[in-house]
Design a protein around this motif. Structure first.
Motif, PDB file in Angstrom:
ATOM      1  N   SER A 185      43.332  48.263  36.183  1.00 35.82           N
ATOM      2  CA  SER A 185      42.274  47.568  36.924  1.00 35.82           C
ATOM      3  C   SER A 185      42.700  47.324  38.361  1.00 35.82           C
ATOM      4  O   SER A 185      43.903  47.246  38.648  1.00 35.82           O
ATOM      5  CB  SER A 185      42.001  46.200  36.272  1.00 35.82           C
ATOM      6  OG  SER A 185      41.696  46.354  34.907  1.00 35.82           O
ATOM      7  N   HIS A 239      45.965  40.814  31.326  1.00 30.75           N
ATOM      8  CA  HIS A 239      44.988  41.674  30.660  1.00 30.75           C
ATOM      9  C   HIS A 239      44.767  41.157  29.234  1.00 30.75           C
ATOM     10  O   HIS A 239      43.642  41.145  28.727  1.00 30.75           O
ATOM     11  CB  HIS A 239      45.486  43.117  30.611  1.00 30.75           C
ATOM     12  CG  HIS A 239      45.758  43.720  31.964  1.00 30.75           C
ATOM     13  ND1 HIS A 239      46.765  43.283  32.778  1.00 30.75           N
ATOM     14  CD2 HIS A 239      45.158  44.733  32.632  1.00 30.75           C
ATOM     15  CE1 HIS A 239      46.774  43.985  33.901  1.00 30.75           C
ATOM     16  NE2 HIS A 239      45.808  44.879  33.840  1.00 30.75           N
ATOM     17  N   ARG A 271      37.006  47.579  32.684  1.00 31.79           N
ATOM     18  CA  ARG A 271      37.645  48.459  31.692  1.00 31.79           C
ATOM     19  C   ARG A 271      38.130  47.664  30.476  1.00 31.79           C
ATOM     20  O   ARG A 271      38.034  48.136  29.347  1.00 31.79           O
ATOM     21  CB  ARG A 271      38.813  49.208  32.327  1.00 31.79           C
ATOM     22  CG  ARG A 271      38.345  50.370  33.202  1.00 31.79           C
ATOM     23  CD  ARG A 271      39.535  51.106  33.754  1.00 31.79           C
ATOM     24  NE  ARG A 271      39.149  52.376  34.359  1.00 31.79           N
ATOM     25  CZ  ARG A 271      39.993  53.164  35.000  1.00 31.79           C
ATOM     26  NH1 ARG A 271      41.264  52.821  35.118  1.00 31.79           N
ATOM     27  NH2 ARG A 271      39.585  54.303  35.519  1.00 31.79           N
ATOM     28  N   ILE A 315      43.790  40.248  38.531  1.00 38.89           N
ATOM     29  CA  ILE A 315      42.812  41.315  38.273  1.00 38.89           C
ATOM     30  C   ILE A 315      41.519  41.001  39.024  1.00 38.89           C
ATOM     31  O   ILE A 315      41.000  39.888  38.942  1.00 38.89           O
ATOM     32  CB  ILE A 315      42.509  41.398  36.762  1.00 38.89           C
ATOM     33  CG1 ILE A 315      43.751  41.828  35.987  1.00 38.89           C
ATOM     34  CG2 ILE A 315      41.350  42.340  36.483  1.00 38.89           C
ATOM     35  CD1 ILE A 315      43.599  41.723  34.482  1.00 38.89           C
ATOM     36  N   ASP A 358      37.273  43.357  35.713  1.00 41.58           N
ATOM     37  CA  ASP A 358      37.756  43.535  34.331  1.00 41.58           C
ATOM     38  C   ASP A 358      36.897  44.506  33.502  1.00 41.58           C
ATOM     39  O   ASP A 358      36.973  44.511  32.278  1.00 41.58           O
ATOM     40  CB  ASP A 358      37.863  42.172  33.630  1.00 41.58           C
ATOM     41  CG  ASP A 358      36.496  41.556  33.366  1.00 41.58           C
ATOM     42  OD1 ASP A 358      35.475  42.164  33.772  1.00 41.58           O
ATOM     43  OD2 ASP A 358      36.444  40.477  32.755  1.00 41.58           O
TER      44      ASP A 358
END
Ligand code: 3PG
Length: 409
Positions: free
Chosen positions: A25, A78, A39, A34, A37
């Motif tokens: 990302s 993540h 993905r 990040i 988000d």
């Protein structure tokens, strides 16, 4: 679709599943956080959710950035984002295939999710190899005995012959995840039997890719028209013999793009009616948009967008199209003065009756910014992998799944 197995082909209940996703990302260089988000959400809401519901022990493998780059970070955030998306705990462990990771996997219960360390912390991850060579690495040899099935959901990284993409397929039953499956189906539809007329709109800065894609889709009679924009479009104008002015030529030289002019010239000679370039352009005059026709070239100012006449001409072709592929914005849409071309072209695509396929990081960002997601036929979050696919290249990640399917028919 290609001859691969999917998540419909195995029983996942209580199985330990290694699932390779593409969580890569955009990361804020200042904060390391990040920025987008999409993905994580995409894999989380489909493949990972389904595996959890089917009672698997879900071990997530992913990469973030490239070693040495500012976006090369841990996957801890993540994992947190995934937990938020799924509304359930997700454990992160700072280890990839050492004792910590192995015992965490052994302790897992049905329905639990574990995210392992960024796969690119393993120094051999990005070293190219065949699936059989990658299967011999310590990474695969350590984790494969703990797992029952490998799910490759990382279409966006399938163009990489990396260990985590292809190394598990020779040693574990291996299937495509839902995102991989969806991408392959939608892209095959766009490529194999596109309804005619089929239009490719190519922009962005990757002029070498634009040349290769154009050549492939024209030679194979996939596209009827190519509409050129962005930096790639400027190079096509050079190939038509236009002098863009010193500033713009220097920019193309700096990006090492001039070497593609000869190839583009030959392609235009072969398909003069089917490759469309801009009859007018927007230039940046002290931060303001000004439009000029190509007859007024050369210019002392930077070329930043296609002009109004071009937009109209392209929009007419788009309106008549039955299938459309968009890869790359036609102008610098991040700057409001030069967003007009990208905005009107994407709106025309969204409002057309055609099946539309939109791909690449910048194009998808533009579609999101314009809130046109719902009106597009298919949005691919893949960048490099999509380009390779559109050029008819075999993706190592997909080829490895095909080989695995032959062993597990
Ligand atoms: C991408 O963002 O295109 C994929 O995650 C692949 O990343 P890479 O270009 O660093 O291999």
């Amino acid at each position: 679709m290609t001859n691969i197995l999917t998540m419909d082909d195995f029983n996942f209940d209580n199985r330990t599943v290694l699932v390779r996703v593409d969580f890569n990302s955009p990361i804020d260089p200042e904060t390391g956080k990040i920025l987008e988000d999409i993905r994580i959400r995409m894999h989380g809401e489909t493949t990972i959710k389904e595996l959890v519901e089917k009672g698997s022990k879900v071990v997530v493998l992913a990469h973030q950035g490239r070693p040495g780059e500012p976006d090369f970070t841990s996957l801890e955030q993540h994992a947190k984002a995934l937990s938020g998306i799924l509304g359930r705990p997700v454990r992160y462990i700072d280890d990839l295939f050492g004792e910590k990771a192995k015992s965490a996997i052994r302790e897992m219960k049905s329905g639990e999710i574990l995210v392992l360390q960024n796969v690119r912390t393993y120094t051999k991850e990005c070293k190219k190899g065949t699936p059989e060579e990658q299967a011999k690495t310590e990474f695969v040899q350590s984790l494969a005995p703990l797992a029952d099935i490998f799910v490759n959901d990382a279409f966006a990284a399938a163009h990489r012959a990396h260990v985590s993409i292809i190394g598990f397929a020779p040693v574990l039953p291996s299937v495509a995840g839902r995102i991989m499956e969806r991408e392959l189906e939608a892209l095959a539809k766009a490529l194999e039997s596109p309804e005619k007329p089929c239009v490719y709109i190519l922009g962005g800065a990757k002029a070498d890719d634009a040349l290769r894609i154009s050549k492939y889709v024209l030679d194979n009679n996939i596209a009827d028209y190519i509409l050129m924009g962005g930096v790639a479009g400027h190079l096509f104008l050079v190939a038509k013999g236009m002098d863009l002015g010193r500033l713009n030529i220097e920019f193309l030289q700096k990006k090492k793009l001039m070497e593609f002019v000869q190839g583009i010239r030959e392609l235009i000679r072969e398909y003069p009616e089917r490759i469309k370039t801009a009859p007018d352009l927007a230039i940046d005059v002290d931060g303001k948009r000004r439009e000029i026709s190509v007859e007024e070239l050369p210019t002392d100012y930077s070329l930043c967008d296609i002009g109004t006449k071009t937009i109209q001409q392209y929009a007419e072709i788009i309106e008549k199209a039955k299938s459309i592929v968009v890869s790359g914005p036609v102008g610098i849409f991040e700057n409001e003065e030069f967003a007009k071309g990208t905005k009107i072209i994407l709106e025309a695509v969204a409002n057309s009756q055609a099946f539309s396929l939109v791909g690449g990081g910048h194009t998808v960002a533009a579609v999101k910014q314009l809130a046109l997601e719902q009106k597009m036929g298919y949005i691919s979050t893949a960048g490099g992998a999509l380009i390779e696919f559109l050029m008819g290249e075999e993706l190592p990640g997909v080829a490895a799944l095909e080989e695995a399917a032959k062993r597990n028919p």
